[in-house]
Design a protein around this motif. Structure first.
Motif, PDB file in Angstrom:
ATOM      1  N   GLU A 177      81.298 100.617  35.252  1.00 40.51           N
ATOM      2  CA  GLU A 177      82.063  99.441  34.827  1.00 40.51           C
ATOM      3  C   GLU A 177      81.390  98.680  33.677  1.00 40.51           C
ATOM      4  O   GLU A 177      82.034  97.877  32.990  1.00 40.51           O
ATOM      5  N   GLN A 178      80.098  98.933  33.446  1.00 37.92           N
ATOM      6  CA  GLN A 178      79.398  98.246  32.357  1.00 37.92           C
ATOM      7  C   GLN A 178      79.485  98.998  31.030  1.00 37.92           C
ATOM      8  O   GLN A 178      78.955  98.550  30.023  1.00 37.92           O
ATOM      9  N   GLY A 179      80.152 100.142  31.035  1.00 36.96           N
ATOM     10  CA  GLY A 179      80.385 100.877  29.790  1.00 36.96           C
ATOM     11  C   GLY A 179      79.120 101.373  29.113  1.00 36.96           C
ATOM     12  O   GLY A 179      78.861 101.005  27.952  1.00 36.96           O
ATOM     13  N   PHE A 200      74.849  98.901  26.978  1.00 39.35           N
ATOM     14  CA  PHE A 200      76.005  98.630  27.833  1.00 39.35           C
ATOM     15  C   PHE A 200      76.990  97.742  27.082  1.00 39.35           C
ATOM     16  O   PHE A 200      76.666  96.610  26.719  1.00 39.35           O
ATOM     17  N   LEU A 201      78.188  98.269  26.834  1.00 35.06           N
ATOM     18  CA  LEU A 201      79.176  97.555  26.039  1.00 35.06           C
ATOM     19  C   LEU A 201      79.611  96.255  26.686  1.00 35.06           C
ATOM     20  O   LEU A 201      79.645  95.201  26.051  1.00 35.06           O
ATOM     21  N   PHE A 202      79.949  96.311  27.974  1.00 35.16           N
ATOM     22  CA  PHE A 202      80.483  95.121  28.634  1.00 35.16           C
ATOM     23  C   PHE A 202      79.392  94.097  28.926  1.00 35.16           C
ATOM     24  O   PHE A 202      79.646  92.901  28.951  1.00 35.16           O
ATOM     25  N   ALA A 203      78.176  94.544  29.122  1.00 37.09           N
ATOM     26  CA  ALA A 203      77.061  93.612  29.309  1.00 37.09           C
ATOM     27  C   ALA A 203      76.817  92.829  28.030  1.00 37.09           C
ATOM     28  O   ALA A 203      76.543  91.635  28.045  1.00 37.09           O
ATOM     29  N   GLU A 204      76.936  93.522  26.862  1.00 37.22           N
ATOM     30  CA  GLU A 204      76.769  92.853  25.581  1.00 37.22           C
ATOM     31  C   GLU A 204      77.864  91.821  25.364  1.00 37.22           C
ATOM     32  O   GLU A 204      77.623  90.706  24.896  1.00 37.22           O
ATOM     33  N   ASN A 205      79.108  92.151  25.734  1.00 41.68           N
ATOM     34  CA  ASN A 205      80.230  91.226  25.554  1.00 41.68           C
ATOM     35  C   ASN A 205      80.026  89.976  26.409  1.00 41.68           C
ATOM     36  O   ASN A 205      80.284  88.851  25.970  1.00 41.68           O
ATOM     37  N   LYS A 206      79.525  90.136  27.651  1.00 46.97           N
ATOM     38  CA  LYS A 206      79.294  88.993  28.531  1.00 46.97           C
ATOM     39  C   LYS A 206      78.230  88.066  27.959  1.00 46.97           C
ATOM     40  O   LYS A 206      78.342  86.861  27.989  1.00 46.97           O
TER      41      LYS A 206
END
Length: 212
Positions: A177-179, A200-206
């Motif tokens: 889920e963290q991409g 991690f794509l989604f961790a960076e976005n958060k």
């Protein structure tokens, strides 16, 4: 990850000490550091689906078992040190076999190429090591005593790329889920030339949302 990185650094220290002194202690520092890097990597990144049922729900048990096995192997290394290098070489075979098995499941072309590159450097490193050991006098006659140096450089490249691949496989399996993606430092323009790492794509976005 920190434990694996620390033991990788200790390989460099142990190797420098061993080749500078050619002492028994230096040999043990060099070879045992390699053993513990392999064991740390196995404990962290060995695919959960291949683990026995007793370890699948709780990886900490598997890590403890690997730790005990590493301790036993460390003690055995002092019993017959002359065969330590051969023993360590044989550990590379199941590692490559596992890498091949994971690459067959992988649909990410970037990771697939990175895995093939790791396997290529490993094969070339083994070739240099075998040639250096079997034909040392021949290479010395040509004033070319550099194959052992090439072995160290190539196996370091192969080990690092392998660690990145297995870290990616583990992230995809455990936290998809963290991409997780493979990126290259210092820039994506340096793909397959720069230093690869798992991001991690989604961790960076958060983290960007928190800053803004």
């Amino acid at each position: 990850m920190f434990s694996c990185r620390s033991t990788v650094q200790s390989i460099g220290i142990g190797s420098v000490y061993f080749h500078a002194t050619l002492s028994f202690i230096g040999q043990m520092l060099d070879e045992l550091a390699i053993l513990w890097v392999l064991m740390c990597a196995m404990a962290m990144w060995f695919p959960r689906r291949y683990l026995p049922r007793i370890f699948q729900r709780d990886r900490s048990r598997f890590k403890a078992a690997v730790g005990i096995l590493s301790g036993v192997a460390t003690c055995l290394a002092f019993v017959k040190p002359a065969i330590n290098n051969i023993s360590l070489m044989t550990l590379g075979v199941p590692c490559i076999a596992l890498l091949v098995a994971e690459l067959r499941r992988c649909e990410n072309i970037r990771v697939y190429k990175l895995g093939l590159l790791a396997g290529f450097w490993w094969a070339l490193a083994i070739l240099c090591w075998i040639s250096d050991n079997l034909f040392c006098e021949l290479w010395s006659a040509f004033n070319f005593p550099y194959l052992h140096c090439a072995w160290h450089i190539l196996i370091c490249l192969a080990a690092y790329l392998g660690c990145v691949c297995f870290a990616y496989f583990d992230a995809v399996s455990e936290i998809p889920e963290q991409g997780p993606v493979i990126k290259f430092w210092p820039s994506e323009k340096w793909a397959f030339i720069g230093v690869p790492y798992v991001s991690f794509l989604f961790a960076e976005n958060k983290s960007q949302l928190k800053v803004t």
